[in-house]
Design a protein around this motif. Structure first.
Motif, short mmCIF file in Angstrom:
data_model
loop_
_atom_site.label_atom_id
_atom_site.label_comp_id
_atom_site.label_asym_id
_atom_site.label_seq_id
_atom_site.Cartn_x
_atom_site.Cartn_y
_atom_site.Cartn_z
N GLY A 135 1.05 -1.36 0.20
CA GLY A 135 -0.21 -0.04 -0.20
C GLY A 135 0.98 1.53 -0.23
O GLY A 135 0.85 2.47 0.30
N GLY A 136 2.31 1.13 -0.17
CA GLY A 136 2.62 2.24 -0.32
C GLY A 136 3.43 2.75 -1.82
O GLY A 136 2.77 2.31 -2.75
N GLY A 137 4.08 3.89 -1.93
CA GLY A 137 4.46 4.75 -3.28
C GLY A 137 6.06 4.24 -3.54
O GLY A 137 6.18 4.07 -4.65
N LEU A 173 1.98 3.58 -9.55
CA LEU A 173 0.97 4.00 -8.60
C LEU A 173 0.13 4.22 -9.46
O LEU A 173 -1.26 3.49 -8.99
CB LEU A 173 1.30 4.94 -7.72
CG LEU A 173 2.35 5.14 -6.27
CD1 LEU A 173 2.53 6.43 -5.72
CD2 LEU A 173 1.56 4.62 -5.22
N SER A 193 5.99 9.62 -0.86
CA SER A 193 4.98 8.75 -0.96
C SER A 193 3.71 9.38 0.35
O SER A 193 2.82 9.62 -0.54
CB SER A 193 4.95 7.41 -1.52
OG SER A 193 5.37 7.07 -0.31
N GLY A 238 2.86 6.84 1.99
CA GLY A 238 2.31 5.77 2.09
C GLY A 238 2.35 4.81 3.65
O GLY A 238 1.42 4.54 3.92
N THR A 266 -1.16 4.10 4.80
CA THR A 266 -1.44 2.46 4.76
C THR A 266 -1.91 2.28 6.16
O THR A 266 -2.67 1.88 6.58
CB THR A 266 -0.70 1.62 4.40
OG1 THR A 266 -0.49 2.21 3.02
CG2 THR A 266 -1.32 0.15 4.38
N SER A 273 -4.87 2.69 -0.14
CA SER A 273 -4.15 3.55 -0.20
C SER A 273 -3.40 4.07 -1.27
O SER A 273 -2.86 4.70 -1.84
CB SER A 273 -2.80 3.07 0.88
OG SER A 273 -1.73 3.88 0.70
N SER A 274 -3.58 3.09 -2.63
CA SER A 274 -2.59 3.50 -3.63
C SER A 274 -3.53 4.84 -4.38
O SER A 274 -2.72 6.00 -4.90
CB SER A 274 -2.43 2.44 -4.47
OG SER A 274 -4.70 2.11 -4.76
N LEU A 320 -2.29 7.49 -3.20
CA LEU A 320 -1.18 8.08 -3.30
C LEU A 320 -0.63 8.70 -4.45
O LEU A 320 -0.18 9.91 -4.57
CB LEU A 320 -0.22 6.86 -3.11
CG LEU A 320 -0.26 6.41 -1.80
CD1 LEU A 320 0.83 5.40 -1.56
CD2 LEU A 320 0.58 7.78 -0.34
#
Length: 244
Positions: free
Chosen positions: A21-23, A55, A147, A149, A153, A170-171, A174
Protein backbone atom coordinates in the motif's frame (compact mmCIF):
# COMPACT_ATOMS: atom_id res chain seq x y z
CA UNK A 1 25.25 -2.46 -15.72
CA UNK A 2 23.81 0.63 -14.04
CA UNK A 3 20.73 0.43 -16.26
CA UNK A 4 20.11 -3.21 -15.31
CA UNK A 5 20.57 -2.36 -11.64
CA UNK A 6 18.17 0.57 -11.88
CA UNK A 7 15.47 -1.52 -13.59
CA UNK A 8 15.92 -4.35 -11.07
CA UNK A 9 15.72 -1.97 -8.11
CA UNK A 10 12.57 -0.38 -9.53
CA UNK A 11 10.97 -3.78 -10.12
CA UNK A 12 11.64 -5.06 -6.60
CA UNK A 13 10.53 -1.86 -4.89
CA UNK A 14 7.51 -1.47 -7.17
CA UNK A 15 6.27 -4.98 -6.42
CA UNK A 16 6.82 -4.85 -2.66
CA UNK A 17 5.59 -1.35 -1.85
CA UNK A 18 2.44 -1.54 -3.95
CA UNK A 19 1.66 -4.87 -2.27
CA UNK A 20 2.00 -3.05 1.07
CA UNK A 21 0.00 0.00 0.00
CA UNK A 22 2.91 2.40 -0.36
CA UNK A 23 4.27 4.52 -3.16
CA UNK A 24 7.90 3.66 -2.51
CA UNK A 25 9.21 7.23 -2.81
CA UNK A 26 11.07 6.85 0.49
CA UNK A 27 12.83 3.74 -0.80
CA UNK A 28 13.59 5.33 -4.16
CA UNK A 29 14.87 8.37 -2.29
CA UNK A 30 17.27 6.21 -0.28
CA UNK A 31 18.58 4.37 -3.34
CA UNK A 32 19.01 7.55 -5.38
CA UNK A 33 21.00 9.30 -2.65
CA UNK A 34 23.10 6.41 -1.28
CA UNK A 35 23.77 4.25 -4.35
CA UNK A 36 23.49 6.62 -7.31
CA UNK A 37 24.73 9.78 -5.59
CA UNK A 38 21.93 12.23 -6.37
CA UNK A 39 21.60 15.35 -4.23
CA UNK A 40 18.66 15.63 -1.81
CA UNK A 41 16.61 18.04 -3.95
CA UNK A 42 17.11 16.06 -7.16
CA UNK A 43 16.47 12.74 -5.40
CA UNK A 44 13.23 14.01 -3.83
CA UNK A 45 11.82 15.22 -7.16
CA UNK A 46 13.03 12.13 -9.06
CA UNK A 47 11.57 9.73 -6.47
CA UNK A 48 8.09 11.23 -6.82
CA UNK A 49 8.18 11.16 -10.61
CA UNK A 50 9.52 7.60 -10.53
CA UNK A 51 6.80 6.34 -8.20
CA UNK A 52 3.84 7.94 -10.01
CA UNK A 53 3.36 5.67 -13.08
CA UNK A 54 3.56 2.47 -11.05
CA UNK A 55 1.10 3.91 -8.52
CA UNK A 56 -1.30 4.80 -11.32
CA UNK A 57 -1.14 1.31 -12.81
CA UNK A 58 -1.43 -0.36 -9.41
CA UNK A 59 -4.44 1.76 -8.50
CA UNK A 60 -6.19 0.93 -11.78
CA UNK A 61 -5.50 -2.77 -11.24
CA UNK A 62 -7.01 -2.61 -7.74
CA UNK A 63 -10.01 -0.75 -9.19
CA UNK A 64 -10.63 -3.56 -11.66
CA UNK A 65 -10.46 -6.05 -8.79
CA UNK A 66 -13.04 -3.96 -6.82
CA UNK A 67 -10.74 -3.64 -3.81
CA UNK A 68 -10.78 0.16 -3.28
CA UNK A 69 -12.88 1.71 -0.50
CA UNK A 70 -13.78 4.95 -2.28
CA UNK A 71 -15.58 6.52 0.68
CA UNK A 72 -12.52 6.44 2.91
CA UNK A 73 -10.17 7.20 0.01
CA UNK A 74 -12.02 10.41 -0.88
CA UNK A 75 -12.09 11.52 2.76
CA UNK A 76 -8.32 11.09 2.95
CA UNK A 77 -7.78 12.84 -0.38
CA UNK A 78 -9.80 15.89 0.72
CA UNK A 79 -7.53 16.20 3.75
CA UNK A 80 -4.27 15.30 2.00
CA UNK A 81 -4.29 17.59 -1.05
CA UNK A 82 -4.31 20.90 0.89
CA UNK A 83 -1.57 19.44 3.12
CA UNK A 84 0.56 18.63 0.05
CA UNK A 85 0.17 22.19 -1.24
CA UNK A 86 0.96 23.77 2.13
CA UNK A 87 3.90 21.43 2.68
CA UNK A 88 5.33 22.22 -0.75
CA UNK A 89 5.10 25.95 -0.10
CA UNK A 90 6.69 25.88 3.37
CA UNK A 91 9.32 23.19 2.72
CA UNK A 92 12.08 25.64 1.71
CA UNK A 93 11.81 27.31 5.13
CA UNK A 94 11.89 24.22 7.38
CA UNK A 95 15.32 23.29 8.84
CA UNK A 96 16.32 19.84 7.60
CA UNK A 97 17.08 18.48 11.07
CA UNK A 98 13.74 19.62 12.47
CA UNK A 99 11.95 17.98 9.57
CA UNK A 100 13.85 14.73 10.23
CA UNK A 101 12.72 14.70 13.85
CA UNK A 102 9.10 15.41 12.93
CA UNK A 103 8.84 12.77 10.22
CA UNK A 104 10.82 10.23 12.25
CA UNK A 105 8.50 10.71 15.21
CA UNK A 106 5.40 10.34 13.04
CA UNK A 107 6.65 7.11 11.45
CA UNK A 108 7.59 5.61 14.81
CA UNK A 109 4.22 6.56 16.33
CA UNK A 110 2.33 4.95 13.46
CA UNK A 111 4.43 1.81 13.75
CA UNK A 112 3.69 1.52 17.48
CA UNK A 113 -0.02 1.98 16.78
CA UNK A 114 0.03 -0.90 14.32
CA UNK A 115 1.79 -3.12 16.82
CA UNK A 116 -0.57 -2.32 19.71
CA UNK A 117 -3.93 -1.66 18.08
CA UNK A 118 -5.63 -4.19 15.85
CA UNK A 119 -8.90 -2.44 14.97
CA UNK A 120 -10.71 0.87 15.28
CA UNK A 121 -14.45 0.25 15.53
CA UNK A 122 -15.77 3.72 16.42
CA UNK A 123 -17.20 5.31 13.25
CA UNK A 124 -16.54 8.90 14.30
CA UNK A 125 -13.01 8.03 15.38
CA UNK A 126 -12.59 6.40 11.96
CA UNK A 127 -13.69 9.60 10.21
CA UNK A 128 -11.31 11.68 12.28
CA UNK A 129 -8.48 9.19 11.72
CA UNK A 130 -8.95 9.35 7.94
CA UNK A 131 -8.51 13.14 8.04
CA UNK A 132 -5.51 13.03 10.40
CA UNK A 133 -3.64 10.37 8.41
CA UNK A 134 -4.47 12.15 5.18
CA UNK A 135 -2.94 15.39 6.48
CA UNK A 136 0.19 13.58 7.70
CA UNK A 137 0.64 11.80 4.38
CA UNK A 138 0.11 15.05 2.47
CA UNK A 139 2.72 16.89 4.51
CA UNK A 140 5.24 14.10 3.89
CA UNK A 141 4.72 14.44 0.14
CA UNK A 142 4.83 18.23 0.11
CA UNK A 143 7.71 18.77 2.50
CA UNK A 144 10.02 15.85 1.87
CA UNK A 145 9.24 14.38 -1.54
CA UNK A 146 8.06 11.16 0.14
CA UNK A 147 5.03 9.23 -1.07
CA UNK A 148 3.21 9.37 2.27
CA UNK A 149 2.28 5.69 1.97
CA UNK A 150 3.34 4.86 5.53
CA UNK A 151 0.75 6.95 7.39
CA UNK A 152 -2.00 6.32 4.83
CA UNK A 153 -1.67 2.54 4.94
CA UNK A 154 -1.09 2.48 8.69
CA UNK A 155 -4.16 4.64 9.20
CA UNK A 156 -6.33 2.31 7.12
CA UNK A 157 -5.10 -0.71 9.06
CA UNK A 158 -5.67 0.99 12.42
CA UNK A 159 -9.20 1.85 11.23
CA UNK A 160 -9.85 -1.86 10.68
CA UNK A 161 -9.19 -2.49 6.96
CA UNK A 162 -7.54 -5.74 5.91
CA UNK A 163 -4.18 -5.51 4.16
CA UNK A 164 -5.55 -5.96 0.64
CA UNK A 165 -8.19 -3.22 1.07
CA UNK A 166 -5.63 -0.96 2.76
CA UNK A 167 -3.15 -1.42 -0.09
CA UNK A 168 -5.81 -0.81 -2.73
CA UNK A 169 -7.36 2.24 -1.05
CA UNK A 170 -3.95 3.68 -0.24
CA UNK A 171 -2.89 3.41 -3.89
CA UNK A 172 -5.69 5.75 -4.99
CA UNK A 173 -4.89 8.30 -2.27
CA UNK A 174 -1.19 8.19 -3.16
CA UNK A 175 -1.85 8.71 -6.87
CA UNK A 176 -3.62 11.96 -6.07
CA UNK A 177 -1.07 13.19 -3.52
CA UNK A 178 1.91 12.28 -5.69
CA UNK A 179 0.46 14.04 -8.74
CA UNK A 180 -0.02 17.26 -6.77
CA UNK A 181 3.48 16.95 -5.29
CA UNK A 182 5.02 16.43 -8.72
CA UNK A 183 3.37 19.60 -10.03
CA UNK A 184 5.27 21.61 -7.40
CA UNK A 185 8.59 19.73 -7.57
CA UNK A 186 8.77 19.83 -11.38
CA UNK A 187 8.79 23.63 -11.28
CA UNK A 188 12.24 23.51 -9.69
CA UNK A 189 13.59 21.38 -12.56
CA UNK A 190 15.35 18.92 -10.24
CA UNK A 191 14.29 15.64 -11.86
CA UNK A 192 17.20 13.45 -13.06
CA UNK A 193 15.51 11.74 -16.00
CA UNK A 194 18.63 9.76 -16.95
CA UNK A 195 18.35 7.80 -13.71
CA UNK A 196 14.64 8.06 -13.01
CA UNK A 197 13.37 6.67 -16.32
CA UNK A 198 15.04 3.27 -15.81
CA UNK A 199 13.81 2.85 -12.23
CA UNK A 200 10.39 3.89 -13.49
CA UNK A 201 10.37 1.11 -16.09
CA UNK A 202 11.19 -1.50 -13.44
CA UNK A 203 8.60 -0.09 -11.05
CA UNK A 204 5.90 -0.21 -13.75
CA UNK A 205 6.61 -3.89 -14.35
CA UNK A 206 6.38 -4.54 -10.61
CA UNK A 207 3.12 -2.62 -10.32
CA UNK A 208 1.42 -5.04 -12.73
CA UNK A 209 2.51 -8.00 -10.62
CA UNK A 210 1.58 -6.78 -7.12
CA UNK A 211 -2.26 -6.64 -7.40
CA UNK A 212 -2.31 -10.07 -9.07
CA UNK A 213 -0.30 -11.56 -6.22
CA UNK A 214 -2.49 -9.92 -3.56
CA UNK A 215 -5.69 -11.11 -5.20
CA UNK A 216 -4.48 -14.71 -4.81
CA UNK A 217 -3.83 -14.36 -1.06
CA UNK A 218 -6.18 -14.71 1.89
CA UNK A 219 -6.72 -11.10 3.12
CA UNK A 220 -7.08 -12.08 6.80
CA UNK A 221 -3.93 -14.20 6.88
CA UNK A 222 -1.92 -11.70 4.85
CA UNK A 223 -2.96 -8.88 7.20
CA UNK A 224 -2.14 -10.98 10.28
CA UNK A 225 1.46 -11.56 9.19
CA UNK A 226 2.23 -8.30 7.36
CA UNK A 227 0.71 -5.84 9.85
CA UNK A 228 3.31 -6.37 12.62
CA UNK A 229 6.12 -6.44 10.06
CA UNK A 230 4.94 -3.10 8.66
CA UNK A 231 4.72 -1.73 12.21
CA UNK A 232 8.31 -2.73 12.98
CA UNK A 233 9.50 -1.30 9.66
CA UNK A 234 7.85 2.05 10.44
CA UNK A 235 9.45 2.21 13.89
CA UNK A 236 12.90 1.42 12.46
CA UNK A 237 12.46 3.90 9.61
CA UNK A 238 11.30 6.54 12.09
CA UNK A 239 14.35 6.06 14.30
CA UNK A 240 16.68 6.08 11.30
CA UNK A 241 15.07 9.23 9.90
CA UNK A 242 15.25 11.10 13.21
CA UNK A 243 18.79 10.17 14.18
CA UNK A 244 20.62 9.65 10.90
Amino acid sequence: MDIVLLILAGFIIGTIVISLGGGGAAYYLGILTTIFGLGPASAAATSLVTAFPSLLIGSYSYFRLHKINFKIALRMIYAAVPAVIIGSLISPYIPEKLYSYIIGGILAYLGIQLLLQSKQNNHRAGQAAAIVYGVIGGLMVGVGGLSGGGPITAGLLVMGADMVTAAATSSLVLVTMTFVGICFHLQAGNVDWGVGIWIMIGAILGSFLAPILLNRLDPAKFTKYVKPILGIMLVVMGAFTAFK
